[in-house]
Design an enzyme around this catalytic site. Structure first.
Site, mmCIF file in Angstrom:
data_model
loop_
_atom_site.group_PDB
_atom_site.id
_atom_site.type_symbol
_atom_site.label_atom_id
_atom_site.label_comp_id
_atom_site.label_asym_id
_atom_site.label_seq_id
_atom_site.Cartn_x
_atom_site.Cartn_y
_atom_site.Cartn_z
ATOM 1 N N HIS A 131 42.074 57.394 -2.949
ATOM 2 C CA HIS A 131 42.965 58.033 -1.967
ATOM 3 C C HIS A 131 42.671 57.407 -0.592
ATOM 4 C CE1 HIS A 131 45.742 60.731 -0.314
ATOM 5 N NE2 HIS A 131 45.176 61.899 -0.535
ATOM 6 N N ASP A 227 35.715 68.233 -2.165
ATOM 7 C CA ASP A 227 37.112 68.182 -2.621
ATOM 8 C C ASP A 227 37.243 69.189 -3.748
ATOM 9 O OD1 ASP A 227 39.755 67.344 -2.975
ATOM 10 O OD2 ASP A 227 39.197 65.699 -4.312
#
Ligand code: CP
Length: 327
Positions: A131, A227
């Site tokens: 990402h 996360d």
């Protein structure tokens, strides 16, 4: 033209010095939100989602509009891509009608295939492996709060085999940071990711540690990140994963192992009470809303920079980008 097109498919697609220039440009453009019109025309950017999104969708849409362009946003299942038409044929069409291709998809190999067949820049808006746009925003946020990146200790806790862990390793090493990633056995980064991060750290003076011990990662950290424990597509494993990652929760006790002035990152969406407690996410050390806003600024800079580097921007844009990328 094909050979000089610059893409952003992984965190290492910017060299260390280029990363610094893009972050400089992002900070400069943040102060001048409508100065750079890299997509004037308006030119169209394709923003394609095979997975759902809030931040990525809105930050790219707003950023493309601010650059003078038009975002054409494709929701999951809305185009022929992947079921009625190949990636190569889609790229062959898109490169004729749009100036940028931004794609959130599953397989990194699909993104690479798109780039291989595209003469306009292709940007990774999240794959199963990386990402990198999120990490540009994260690094910009850390620079704003800490004044530098090189030498800072960055700890990531939780699912250490996911795309965010991979990107923290690569982008952190690229920025010369001391990156520590902690997760349970069986949920640690692949060897190829660790090796790539170590190779880049050897160039930048960074450091890479992968461990199953959260306190080893957290000790004295300047930046602490986590996360979700349940990435897109893992919803049916929720109860097992809540148990598996329980020791890696970012809470007041674990945060106390870090430096007292550490800042807390989370790419969002967050699950309060799972990977992070509300006390930490909403607490004084959290910079997650700056981080979310910086998706906009970092991606605008990236888009303008890639267009200039690819020889696809006008002279005025090129001059502004060259000015903004100097610190
Ligand atoms: N952080 C992030 O990429 O958010 P979205 O999934 O909402 O785009």
């Amino acid at each position: 033209m094909r050979s000089m097109t610059r893409h952003f498919l992984t965190d290492l697609d910017l060299g260390p010095e280029e990363l610094d220039r893009v972050l400089n440009l992002a900070a400069w453009m943040k102060q001048r939100p409508y100065a750079v019109k890299a997509l004037a025309g308006p030119q169209t950017a394709a923003v394609i989602f095979d997975k759902t999104s809030t931040r990525t969708r809105f930050s790219f849409s707003a950023g493309i509009a601010a650059l003078g362009g038009h975002p054409e946003v494709i929701n999951p299942g809305d185009s022929q891509l992947g079921h009625k038409e190949s990636i190569a044929d889609t790229a062959g069409v898109l490169e004729r009608v749009v100036s940028l291709i931004i794609w959130r998809t599953y397989a990194q190999s699909g993104l690479e295939e798109m780039a291989e067949h595209s003469q306009v820049p292709v940007i990774n808006a999240l794959t199963d492996d990386y990402h990198p746009c999120q990490l540009l925003a994260d690094l910009l946020t850390v620079r704003e709060h800490k004044g530098r990146l090189s030498g800072l200790k960055l700890a990531y806790l939780g699912d250490a085999a996911n795309n965010m862990a991979n990107s923290y390793l690569l982008a952190g090493a690229n920025a010369g940071m001391d990156v520590r990633v902690a997760g349970p056995q069986g949920h640690l980064p692949q060897e190829r990711i660790i090796r790539a991060a170590e190779d880049r750290a050897a160039v930048t003076g960074g450091k890479v540690t992968v461990t199953t011990d959260p306190d080893t990662a957290l000790g004295g950290a300047d930046v602490v990140a986590t996360d979700t424990w349940i990435s897109m597509g893992q919803e049916d494993q929720k109860s097992q994963r809540m148990t598996l990652f329980g020791d890696y929760q970012l809470n007041a006790r674990s945060l106390s192992q870090a430096d007292e002035n550490a800042v807390v990152l989370h790419c969002l969406p967050a699950y309060r009470g799972a990977e992070i407690t509300a006390e930490v996410l909403d607490g004084p050390q959290s910079v997650v809303w700056d981080e979310a806003e910086n998706r906009l600024h970092a991606q605008k800079a990236l888009m303008a920079w890639l267009l200039v580097e690819s020889g696809l921007a006008d002279e005025t844009t090129a001059q502004l980008v060259r000015e903004g990328e100097q610190r």
